[in-house]
Enzyme design. Structure first.
Site, short mmCIF file in Angstrom:
data_model
loop_
_atom_site.label_atom_id
_atom_site.label_comp_id
_atom_site.label_asym_id
_atom_site.label_seq_id
_atom_site.Cartn_x
_atom_site.Cartn_y
_atom_site.Cartn_z
N THR A 76 35.41 38.61 33.82
CA THR A 76 36.15 37.81 34.58
C THR A 76 36.14 38.22 36.11
O THR A 76 36.18 39.60 36.35
CB THR A 76 37.63 37.68 33.72
OG1 THR A 76 37.61 37.25 32.59
CG2 THR A 76 38.47 37.13 34.70
N ARG B 285 38.73 28.19 22.28
CA ARG B 285 39.53 29.07 22.49
C ARG B 285 39.75 29.30 24.21
O ARG B 285 38.85 28.91 24.79
CB ARG B 285 38.80 30.38 22.24
CG ARG B 285 39.31 31.53 22.32
CD ARG B 285 38.98 32.38 23.75
NE ARG B 285 39.81 33.68 23.74
CZ ARG B 285 39.45 34.58 24.96
NH1 ARG B 285 38.63 34.03 25.84
NH2 ARG B 285 40.06 35.75 25.08
N GLY C 252 41.45 31.95 27.04
CA GLY C 252 42.02 33.20 27.34
C GLY C 252 43.27 33.32 28.19
O GLY C 252 43.77 32.18 28.46
N ASP C 253 43.37 34.51 28.61
CA ASP C 253 44.62 34.66 29.61
C ASP C 253 44.39 34.01 30.99
O ASP C 253 45.27 33.70 31.66
CB ASP C 253 45.19 36.02 29.76
CG ASP C 253 44.13 37.07 30.18
OD1 ASP C 253 43.00 36.93 30.03
OD2 ASP C 253 44.19 37.58 31.31
N THR D 211 42.26 41.09 33.92
CA THR D 211 40.95 41.01 33.00
C THR D 211 40.77 41.85 31.87
O THR D 211 41.26 42.99 31.91
CB THR D 211 39.59 41.45 34.00
OG1 THR D 211 38.50 41.34 33.40
CG2 THR D 211 39.88 42.68 34.50
N GLY D 212 40.27 41.38 31.01
CA GLY D 212 40.28 42.10 29.62
C GLY D 212 40.25 41.08 28.38
O GLY D 212 39.92 40.00 28.35
#
Length: 346
Positions: free
Chosen positions: A202, A230, A232-233, A253-254
């Protein structure tokens, strides 16, 4: 990384050891001197994961250092020529989205169904306005679509085909073939690469501009092999992206599920703004104490309203860098790194 290697590879640079390489105290990168008065600050990341040893590989390290340097100086050019934070953030992330080294735009990872589904978000701290897109398949630069959602719609987040259609209506660049985002690596070696490196690529950028306004932006190709749409954040305001002029601008990021559960972006801002913690203290607490190091691995970049910045990560590496310009002297300071050490540009 050995000093001799650095001097031979990059003679115009000097190695800075942060002195915080062990995972008990964490990689915080808060070696910066007291803030004299900064005209502007730019901080970027290109993903975090188990890639710390890449700093010792001349070929890989050189490519990422060059990319981080280019990204920072794209932002610098925008700000030096009268541009504002949102313009700088968009320009930086557009560059990352065009660079196959990163998991955003070209080079994005692939879903379980064989598609490239992209997410992005941008937020301005001066009025808390924000825009995000999730799961787009045909927008060439998702960060531009996110900005269009913020400025040309009454909404904060659009997803899937609706977001693609909105981008087309706004006249943004689109691609007909979803495979535009593919690279030989993603099509041929992505499974092996992901299994070995567990890399999350990211990209993000946070800026404090000369007007004192904070802006944060994030863009991603998501998690490898993701199913069922899906998300993500990265596009979730308050999780992977957040900005507040009275507090901080942050991009994460992660492992996105954990960053969503801990509302990392808003959490950091709240600890700084309401608990009175320093930026370093608040970020370190979240990254090293709240997130599970085995599952919730990753990092963040953040800058506060006073020009302090931080880049902590709880895994072995994070592509990251910063650039700031001092008021009065006009001195520009820039550094970037992969593992727990940074290279400062002279």
């Amino acid at each position: 990384m050995k000093k001799g290697f650095l001097l031979s590879l990059l003679p115009a640079f000097a190695l800075l050891a942060t002195g915080c390489g062990d995972r008990t105290t964490g990689n915080t990168d808060n070696h910066q001197p007291p803030v004299p008065s900064r005209e502007y600050v730019i901080v970027v990341h290109g993903g975090a994961g188990e890639m710390g040893d890449q700093a010792d590989n001349p070929e890989i390290a050189g490519k990422y250092y060059s990319a981080l340097d280019t990204a920072l100086n794209i932002g610098r050019d925008v700000l030096d020529n009268g541009g504002n934070g949102p313009e700088a953030v968009r320009a930086v992330i557009r560059y990352f989205e065009s660079n196959p080294l990163f998991n955003a735009g070209v080079g994005a990872t692939i879903s379980a169904e064989g598609y490239f589904e992209l997410d992005a978000a941008i937020m301005e701290g001066k009025d808390l306005s924000a825009g995000a897109v999730a799961g787009v398949r045909h927008v060439k630069h998702p960060i531009d679509a996110a900005y269009a959602v913020k400025t040309a719609s009454p909404h904060v987040m659009l997803s899937g085909t609706g977001a693609d259609r909105f981008a087309e209506e706004q006249g943004l660049e689109t691609v007909e073939d979803n495979k535009y985002f593919a690279t030989p690596k993603t099509m041929k070696w992505v499974k092996e690469f992901q299994a070995k490196s567990k890399k999350n690529g990211t990209v993000g950028c946070v800026v404090l501009d000369s007007e004192g306004n904070l802006t944060a932006g994030t863009s991603t190709g998501g998690m490898f092999g993701k199913k069922w749409g899906r998300i993500g954040d990265a596009p979730v305001i308050g999780a992977g992206t957040y900005a507040d002029n009275e507090g901080v601008a942050v991009s994460c990021t992660g492992h996105g599920e954990y960053f969503i559960r801990h509302s990392v972006g808003y959490n950091l801002n709240a600890r700084y703004k309401f608990l009175g913690e320093s930026l370093e203290e608040a970020a370190s607490h979240i990254i090293f104490n709240e997130l599970n190091r085995e599952e919730g691995n990753g990092g963040l970049i953040a800058v506060d309203k006073d020009g302090n910045f931080t880049m902590p990560f709880n895994c072995s590496g994070m592509y990251r860098g910063y650039l700031y310009k001092e008021k009065g002297t006009g001195k520009v300071v820039e550094a970037y790194g992969i593992n727990d050490k940074l290279i400062e540009k002279q």
